[in-house]
Design a protein around this motif. Structure first.
Motif, PDB file in Angstrom:
ATOM      1  N   LYS A 211       7.858 -20.906 -22.297  1.00  0.00           N
ATOM      2  CA  LYS A 211       8.178 -21.866 -23.526  1.00  0.00           C
ATOM      3  C   LYS A 211       6.948 -21.667 -24.589  1.00  0.00           C
ATOM      4  O   LYS A 211       7.244 -22.066 -25.568  1.00  0.00           O
ATOM      5  CB  LYS A 211       8.312 -23.311 -23.046  1.00  0.00           C
ATOM      6  N   LYS A 212       5.863 -21.382 -23.909  1.00  0.00           N
ATOM      7  CA  LYS A 212       4.614 -21.195 -24.745  1.00  0.00           C
ATOM      8  C   LYS A 212       4.581 -20.233 -25.708  1.00  0.00           C
ATOM      9  O   LYS A 212       4.364 -20.019 -26.719  1.00  0.00           O
ATOM     10  CB  LYS A 212       3.330 -21.237 -23.989  1.00  0.00           C
ATOM     11  N   GLU A 213       4.891 -18.920 -24.803  1.00  0.00           N
ATOM     12  CA  GLU A 213       4.793 -17.546 -25.521  1.00  0.00           C
ATOM     13  C   GLU A 213       6.180 -17.054 -26.035  1.00  0.00           C
ATOM     14  O   GLU A 213       5.906 -16.388 -27.162  1.00  0.00           O
ATOM     15  CB  GLU A 213       4.302 -16.462 -24.436  1.00  0.00           C
ATOM     16  N   GLU A 214       7.145 -17.299 -25.521  1.00  0.00           N
ATOM     17  CA  GLU A 214       8.624 -16.882 -26.031  1.00  0.00           C
ATOM     18  C   GLU A 214       9.821 -17.426 -25.586  1.00  0.00           C
ATOM     19  O   GLU A 214      10.729 -16.865 -25.030  1.00  0.00           O
ATOM     20  CB  GLU A 214       8.656 -15.139 -25.459  1.00  0.00           C
ATOM     21  N   PRO A 215       9.598 -18.805 -26.321  1.00  0.00           N
ATOM     22  CA  PRO A 215      10.882 -19.819 -25.775  1.00  0.00           C
ATOM     23  C   PRO A 215      12.181 -19.125 -26.143  1.00  0.00           C
ATOM     24  O   PRO A 215      13.174 -19.443 -25.406  1.00  0.00           O
ATOM     25  CB  PRO A 215      10.378 -21.082 -26.774  1.00  0.00           C
ATOM     26  N   GLN A 216      12.395 -18.568 -27.047  1.00  0.00           N
ATOM     27  CA  GLN A 216      13.624 -17.964 -27.331  1.00  0.00           C
ATOM     28  C   GLN A 216      14.370 -16.809 -26.255  1.00  0.00           C
ATOM     29  O   GLN A 216      15.401 -16.521 -26.368  1.00  0.00           O
ATOM     30  CB  GLN A 216      13.778 -17.022 -28.887  1.00  0.00           C
ATOM     31  N   ARG A 217      13.358 -16.449 -25.352  1.00  0.00           N
ATOM     32  CA  ARG A 217      13.849 -15.380 -24.405  1.00  0.00           C
ATOM     33  C   ARG A 217      14.136 -16.062 -22.995  1.00  0.00           C
ATOM     34  O   ARG A 217      14.111 -15.046 -22.126  1.00  0.00           O
ATOM     35  CB  ARG A 217      12.718 -14.353 -24.345  1.00  0.00           C
ATOM     36  N   ALA A 218      14.056 -17.251 -23.035  1.00  0.00           N
ATOM     37  CA  ALA A 218      14.160 -17.744 -21.713  1.00  0.00           C
ATOM     38  C   ALA A 218      15.284 -17.330 -20.879  1.00  0.00           C
ATOM     39  O   ALA A 218      15.249 -17.014 -19.700  1.00  0.00           O
ATOM     40  CB  ALA A 218      14.427 -19.432 -21.751  1.00  0.00           C
ATOM     41  N   GLU A 219      16.495 -17.207 -21.652  1.00  0.00           N
ATOM     42  CA  GLU A 219      17.823 -16.687 -20.602  1.00  0.00           C
ATOM     43  C   GLU A 219      17.490 -15.500 -20.451  1.00  0.00           C
ATOM     44  O   GLU A 219      18.106 -14.867 -19.254  1.00  0.00           O
ATOM     45  CB  GLU A 219      18.997 -16.936 -21.444  1.00  0.00           C
ATOM     46  N   GLU A 220      17.033 -14.440 -21.240  1.00  0.00           N
ATOM     47  CA  GLU A 220      16.855 -13.189 -21.142  1.00  0.00           C
ATOM     48  C   GLU A 220      15.926 -12.941 -19.910  1.00  0.00           C
ATOM     49  O   GLU A 220      16.356 -11.976 -19.159  1.00  0.00           O
ATOM     50  CB  GLU A 220      16.504 -12.483 -22.307  1.00  0.00           C
ATOM     51  N   ILE A 221      14.984 -13.463 -19.832  1.00  0.00           N
ATOM     52  CA  ILE A 221      14.090 -13.501 -18.542  1.00  0.00           C
ATOM     53  C   ILE A 221      14.674 -13.760 -17.112  1.00  0.00           C
ATOM     54  O   ILE A 221      14.511 -13.339 -16.430  1.00  0.00           O
ATOM     55  CB  ILE A 221      12.852 -14.428 -18.936  1.00  0.00           C
ATOM     56  N   ALA A 222      15.658 -14.917 -17.502  1.00  0.00           N
ATOM     57  CA  ALA A 222      16.451 -15.141 -16.343  1.00  0.00           C
ATOM     58  C   ALA A 222      17.278 -13.973 -15.931  1.00  0.00           C
ATOM     59  O   ALA A 222      17.376 -13.761 -14.482  1.00  0.00           O
ATOM     60  CB  ALA A 222      17.173 -16.380 -16.487  1.00  0.00           C
ATOM     61  N   ASP A 223      17.774 -13.298 -16.807  1.00  0.00           N
ATOM     62  CA  ASP A 223      18.598 -12.116 -16.567  1.00  0.00           C
ATOM     63  C   ASP A 223      17.656 -11.044 -15.944  1.00  0.00           C
ATOM     64  O   ASP A 223      18.177 -10.383 -14.953  1.00  0.00           O
ATOM     65  CB  ASP A 223      19.256 -11.483 -18.008  1.00  0.00           C
ATOM     66  N   GLU A 224      16.512 -10.806 -16.306  1.00  0.00           N
ATOM     67  CA  GLU A 224      15.694  -9.733 -15.649  1.00  0.00           C
ATOM     68  C   GLU A 224      15.304 -10.401 -14.295  1.00  0.00           C
ATOM     69  O   GLU A 224      15.089  -9.146 -13.672  1.00  0.00           O
ATOM     70  CB  GLU A 224      14.384  -9.731 -16.823  1.00  0.00           C
ATOM     71  N   LEU A 225      15.022 -11.672 -14.134  1.00  0.00           N
ATOM     72  CA  LEU A 225      14.647 -11.961 -12.775  1.00  0.00           C
ATOM     73  C   LEU A 225      15.757 -11.711 -11.874  1.00  0.00           C
ATOM     74  O   LEU A 225      15.762 -11.322 -10.724  1.00  0.00           O
ATOM     75  CB  LEU A 225      14.450 -13.429 -12.665  1.00  0.00           C
ATOM     76  N   ASP A 226      16.893 -11.961 -12.151  1.00  0.00           N
ATOM     77  CA  ASP A 226      18.065 -11.606 -11.384  1.00  0.00           C
ATOM     78  C   ASP A 226      18.307 -10.291 -11.284  1.00  0.00           C
ATOM     79  O   ASP A 226      18.891  -9.754 -10.010  1.00  0.00           O
ATOM     80  CB  ASP A 226      19.571 -12.235 -12.184  1.00  0.00           C
ATOM     81  N   ALA A 227      17.949  -9.442 -12.237  1.00  0.00           N
ATOM     82  CA  ALA A 227      18.114  -7.942 -12.013  1.00  0.00           C
ATOM     83  C   ALA A 227      17.296  -7.434 -10.978  1.00  0.00           C
ATOM     84  O   ALA A 227      17.631  -6.342  -9.988  1.00  0.00           O
ATOM     85  CB  ALA A 227      17.824  -7.249 -13.507  1.00  0.00           C
ATOM     86  N   VAL A 228      16.155  -8.001 -10.883  1.00  0.00           N
ATOM     87  CA  VAL A 228      14.969  -7.649  -9.944  1.00  0.00           C
ATOM     88  C   VAL A 228      15.474  -7.961  -8.561  1.00  0.00           C
ATOM     89  O   VAL A 228      15.467  -7.227  -7.540  1.00  0.00           O
ATOM     90  CB  VAL A 228      13.556  -7.987 -10.365  1.00  0.00           C
TER      91      VAL A 228
END
Length: 183
Positions: A18-35
């Motif tokens: 939320k502080k650094e890249e709020p627009q990427r919250a869902e993309e980061i969820a996808d990255e965590l799922d990929a890992v």
């Protein structure tokens, strides 16, 4: 670990996002799922990340090579190194799931698992999602699964609540009612 222990990790990551890249919250969820998927799919990767027999200073290099192949962003990569440094990689699925739940809550939506006796058309899916959304009072993201064991109808799971509108469920309720009435 359980989700209750995954919560602080997921919450901390969301705060940074939320502080650094709020627009990427869902993309980061996808990255965590990929890992988490990679850890599940490649037993050797999982073993290397969780076993104490592998030297601790080698694990970040191994993790980075996998993250490079998956295409994980810097923010997620930093977070995963913290998780690995705290010996929590075996709990990535819980962390990823909890993070996605927090993002969903932040965006005012809930996820639903809808089991149907057969495949539904797009119109039926849309009407069902609209009905669930109206009932829940929030936006619903639904995953539809055909369950050939259902005789008819559907089952919906939203968070921890299950709504059973299947023929199987109706027969079960009828059977219990008969047992109660017969004493």
């Amino acid at each position: 670990m359980g989700r209750f222990r995954a919560f602080p990790y997921a919450k901390a990551l969301l705060a940074v996002v939320k502080k650094e890249e709020p627009q990427r919250a869902e993309e980061i969820a996808d990255e965590l799922d990929a890992v988490a998927d990679a850890l599940d799919a490649v037993p050797e990767f999982h073993r290397v990340m969780v076993t104490p027999m592998i030297e601790a200073d080698r694990k970040p290099q191994i993790l980075d090579s996998v993250l490079d192949s998956i295409g994980v962003s810097q923010l997620t990569r930093r977070f995963l190194h913290v998780v690995q440094g705290h010996y929590r990689m075996e709990h990535m699925r819980d962390i990823a799931t909890t993070y996605r739940e927090l993002v969903d809550r932040d965006l005012g939506r809930v996820r639903a698992l809808v089991e149907t006796a057969g495949e539904l058309g797009e119109g039926d899916k849309s009407r069902l999602v609209q009905a669930i959304s109206a009932f829940e009072g929030s936006t619903v993201v639904a995953e539809f699964v055909a369950n050939r064991e259902l005789l008819g109808g559907f089952k919906v799971q939203v968070v921890s609540r299950v709504f059973d509108g299947s023929l199987d469920g109706e027969l079960d309720r009828l059977s219990r009612q008969i047992e109660i009435e017969q004493g």
